[in-house]
Design a protein around this motif. Structure first.
Motif, PDB file in Angstrom:
ATOM      1  N   UNK A 140       8.047 -37.143 -88.176  1.00 22.09           N
ATOM      2  CA  UNK A 140       8.673 -36.579 -89.371  1.00 22.09           C
ATOM      3  C   UNK A 140       9.591 -37.608 -90.007  1.00 22.09           C
ATOM      4  N   UNK A 141       9.271 -38.036 -91.216  1.00 24.02           N
ATOM      5  CA  UNK A 141      10.097 -38.972 -91.957  1.00 24.02           C
ATOM      6  C   UNK A 141      11.020 -38.220 -92.904  1.00 24.02           C
ATOM      7  N   UNK A 142      11.694 -38.942 -93.777  1.00 28.01           N
ATOM      8  CA  UNK A 142      12.606 -38.317 -94.729  1.00 28.01           C
ATOM      9  C   UNK A 142      11.843 -37.605 -95.847  1.00 28.01           C
ATOM     10  N   UNK A 143      10.682 -38.137 -96.242  1.00 30.75           N
ATOM     11  CA  UNK A 143       9.947 -37.537 -97.359  1.00 30.75           C
ATOM     12  C   UNK A 143       8.456 -37.380 -97.083  1.00 30.75           C
ATOM     13  N   UNK A 144       8.022 -37.594 -95.836  1.00 30.23           N
ATOM     14  CA  UNK A 144       6.617 -37.400 -95.482  1.00 30.23           C
ATOM     15  C   UNK A 144       6.516 -37.195 -93.979  1.00 30.23           C
ATOM     16  N   UNK A 145       5.318 -36.864 -93.532  1.00 36.56           N
ATOM     17  CA  UNK A 145       5.070 -36.658 -92.107  1.00 36.56           C
ATOM     18  C   UNK A 145       3.694 -37.193 -91.770  1.00 36.56           C
ATOM     19  N   UNK A 146       3.496 -37.452 -90.490  1.00 37.18           N
ATOM     20  CA  UNK A 146       2.209 -37.947 -90.017  1.00 37.18           C
ATOM     21  C   UNK A 146       1.889 -37.263 -88.694  1.00 37.18           C
ATOM     22  N   UNK A 147       0.630 -36.879 -88.495  1.00 38.00           N
ATOM     23  CA  UNK A 147       0.201 -36.277 -87.238  1.00 38.00           C
ATOM     24  C   UNK A 147       0.082 -37.367 -86.196  1.00 38.00           C
TER      25      UNK A 147
END
Length: 180
Positions: free
Chosen positions: A124-131
């Motif tokens: 979980x980033x500040x403005x996006x996410x990645x599986x």
């Protein structure tokens, strides 16, 4: 009688053409969304971002025979007995960029979500996410959908369905679970 047979043959051909066209359309759409589940990677205590995690060079030192999380490929996965025999290697923290930050990507945090039917891990980033990974429990099936502003992982077994949604359209990533 002959006229009835002609009508039945025309109806059969039209129905067959409609079913074939519908199947082809659904197959085309679904072939771009479903894929093999991603490999599980070891979690670290250091926050990772998707861009620095992939771009970080391996630290100098003795080489290990276990692949790093960024070097893992979907076609090569260690056997369960081999991975249980030795603990996963510790990942090195990402090297800071020239401005003292962690490169150009979102600094993120890796967080696991254990749910009925499996376990999902997101970066979980500040403005996006990645599986990072999605692992079904024994006997459960899994499907993953990825879009520009959301990710959905669904576990199914015998009519039960558990979904994990991660969304970030105009807001920081948010994870929600639904059982249906």
């Amino acid at each position: 009688m002959h006229r009835g047979l002609v009508h039945a043959l025309a109806w059969t051909l039209a129905t067959g053409a409609a079913v074939t066209l519908s199947w082809w359309g659904v197959h085309t759409v679904m072939s771009g969304t479903a894929y093999d589940p991603p490999l599980a990677v070891p979690l670290t205590t250091q926050p990772l971002s998707s861009s620095t995690h992939r771009a970080a060079a391996p630290p100098p030192g003795p080489a290990t025979d276990a692949p790093s999380p960024s070097a893992a490929s979907p076609s090569a996965s260690p056997s369960p007995s081999a991975s249980a025999a030795k603990p996963p290697p510790k990942a090195a923290p990402p090297s800071p960029g020239p401005d003292g930050g962690q490169g150009g990507g979102d600094p993120g945090r890796v967080k696991a979500y254990p749910v009925t039917g499996g376990r999902v891990v997101f970066d979980l980033g500040a403005s996006s996410a990645e599986l990072v990974s999605a692992t079904p429990d024994a006997g459960w099936q899994m499907q993953v959908w990825k879009q520009p502003y959301w990710i959905r992982v669904t576990f199914t077994k015998a009519g039960r369905e558990m979904s994990v949604f991660c969304t970030w359209n105009g807001h920081p990533p948010m994870v929600e679970t639904y059982e249906g």
